[in-house]
Design an enzyme around this catalytic site. Structure first.
Site, PDB file in Angstrom:
ATOM      1  N   LYS A  53       8.381  -7.617 -48.181  1.00  7.96           N
ATOM      2  CA  LYS A  53       7.309  -8.086 -49.072  1.00  7.96           C
ATOM      3  C   LYS A  53       7.835  -8.184 -50.508  1.00  7.96           C
ATOM      4  CE  LYS A  53       3.789  -6.319 -45.990  1.00  7.96           C
ATOM      5  NZ  LYS A  53       2.888  -5.242 -45.590  1.00  7.96           N
ATOM      6  N   GLN A  97       1.008   0.456 -48.082  1.00  8.08           N
ATOM      7  CA  GLN A  97       1.507   0.187 -46.728  1.00  8.08           C
ATOM      8  C   GLN A  97       0.917   1.178 -45.731  1.00  8.08           C
ATOM      9  OE1 GLN A  97       3.545  -2.480 -45.801  1.00  8.08           O
ATOM     10  NE2 GLN A  97       3.097  -1.763 -43.741  1.00  8.08           N
ATOM     11  N   ASP A 120      -4.469  -7.284 -49.311  1.00  8.67           N
ATOM     12  CA  ASP A 120      -4.412  -7.188 -47.844  1.00  8.67           C
ATOM     13  C   ASP A 120      -5.731  -7.637 -47.215  1.00  8.67           C
ATOM     14  OD1 ASP A 120      -1.999  -6.459 -46.718  1.00  8.67           O
ATOM     15  OD2 ASP A 120      -2.229  -4.328 -47.225  1.00  8.67           O
TER      16      ASP A 120
END
Ligand code: NDP
Length: 285
Positions: A53, A97, A120
């Site tokens: 990412k 994460q 997200d």
């Protein structure tokens, strides 16, 4: 092979190129798009995801700041960092994460992230907006699936779309997006009766079960589009999807490989959400 191979690497590269142009425009307006990436502990898969990412941000021209916290970090410490990032005007997107170590409640962390920085698209506010059709972030993997189908030349409108899996991360949001694209959607799960028969009626199949060989050739209508979200290991330890690729590709009209299908799209869509966040927070069009 008769099926068209839907190339997620190629399509995600196109999306990242478009994002780089967009990022440059945002910078011209005086804003440097920035993603904060938080990793707790040293899970090796999570480390790979986080690094990918960060690399993608760099390529596109998004600044990334990373916070690598010890596996013993308390929930309170993590929530304090999230609050600090929420308040930081230079940070537009926050990515924590998952999975988190067991002493930390993931739901609490998701709720703590400012919905405007939730790239997200996990925050209930953004999940709600997705359901009411409001503007905002799109969930990364599901939005990537829609891009794969459309950019490889397939229509969703009016098609019978069968989704196998009903998770909050993939199955449910992809159903919502396919419906918004005017597909006729059926959601299947482990309690579905006659899965094969339901699938045989599908013009588009999206499989997200995490089980090898969920979709076999006898379940696929000739010419159907088959999207394989699964990331599994077969008996030989090789990365594979949910779909029996070798046999299904002889029947399907189009199919995604694993790896190289849905996987690369998730990061490309995260990048897009970072730019949406930077624009939203600075009233840029
Ligand atoms: P979950 O385990 O949360 O959900 C799996 C779903 O599949 C459940 O709804 C379950 O039904 C259903 N299911 C399981 N077995 C069967 C079966 N035999 N027949 C029908 N339905 C079944 O998984 P996720 O949605 O989080 O992930 C699914 C897969 O996608 C995983 O392999 C994951 O690694 C991969 N993935 C890939 C991503 C990418 O970027 N490429 C991103 C996210 C996930 P029930 O609800 O009844 O239990």
């Amino acid at each position: 092979m008769t099926a068209q191979l839907i190339d997620g690497k190629l399509i995600s590269a196109q999306i990242k190129q478009e994002a780089a142009v967009e990022a440059a425009k945002i910078k011209e307006a005086g804003v440097i798009p920035c993603l904060a990436v938080v990793l707790v502990g040293n899970d090796s898969a999570s480390q790979v995801y986080v690094n990918n990412k960060k690399k993608a941000c760099e390529v596109v021209g998004i600044r990334s700041v990373s916070y690598e916290l010890d596996g013993g970090t308390t929930e309170e410490e993590l929530l304090r960092l999230v609050a600090q990032l929420n308040a930081d005007e230079a940070v537009h997107g926050i990515l924590v994460q998952m999975p988190l170590p067991k002493q930390i409640n993931e739901e609490k962390v998701i709720l703590a992230i400012d919905a405007k920085k939730d790239v997200d698209c996990f925050h209930p506010m953004n999940v709600g907006l997705l359901h009411t059709g409001g503007k905002g972030f799109l969930p990364c993997t599901p939005a990537g699936i829609i891009e794969l189908i459309k950019r490889s030349g397939h229509t969703i409108q009016g098609q019978n779309c069968v989704i196998i899996g009903r998770s909050n991360i993939v199955g449910k949001p992809v159903a919502m997006l396919l419906m918004q694209e005017n597909g006729t959607v059926t959601i299947c799960h482990s309690k579905t009766r006659n899965l094969a028969e339901v699938c045989r009626g599908a013009d588009i199949i999206v499989s997200a079960t995490g089980k090898v060989n969920t979709v076999t050739a006898d379940m696929v209508k000739a010419g159907a589009v088959v999207i394989d979200v699964g990331m599994n290991r077969n008996e030989a330890g090789k990365l594979c999807g949910d779909v029996d690729f070798e046999h299904v590709k002889e029947i399907a009209g189009a199919i995604t490989p694993v790896p190289g299908g849905v996987g690369p799209m998730t990061i490309a869509m995260l990048i897009k959400n970072c730019l949406v966040a930077a624009k939203m927070q600075n009233n840029l069009k």
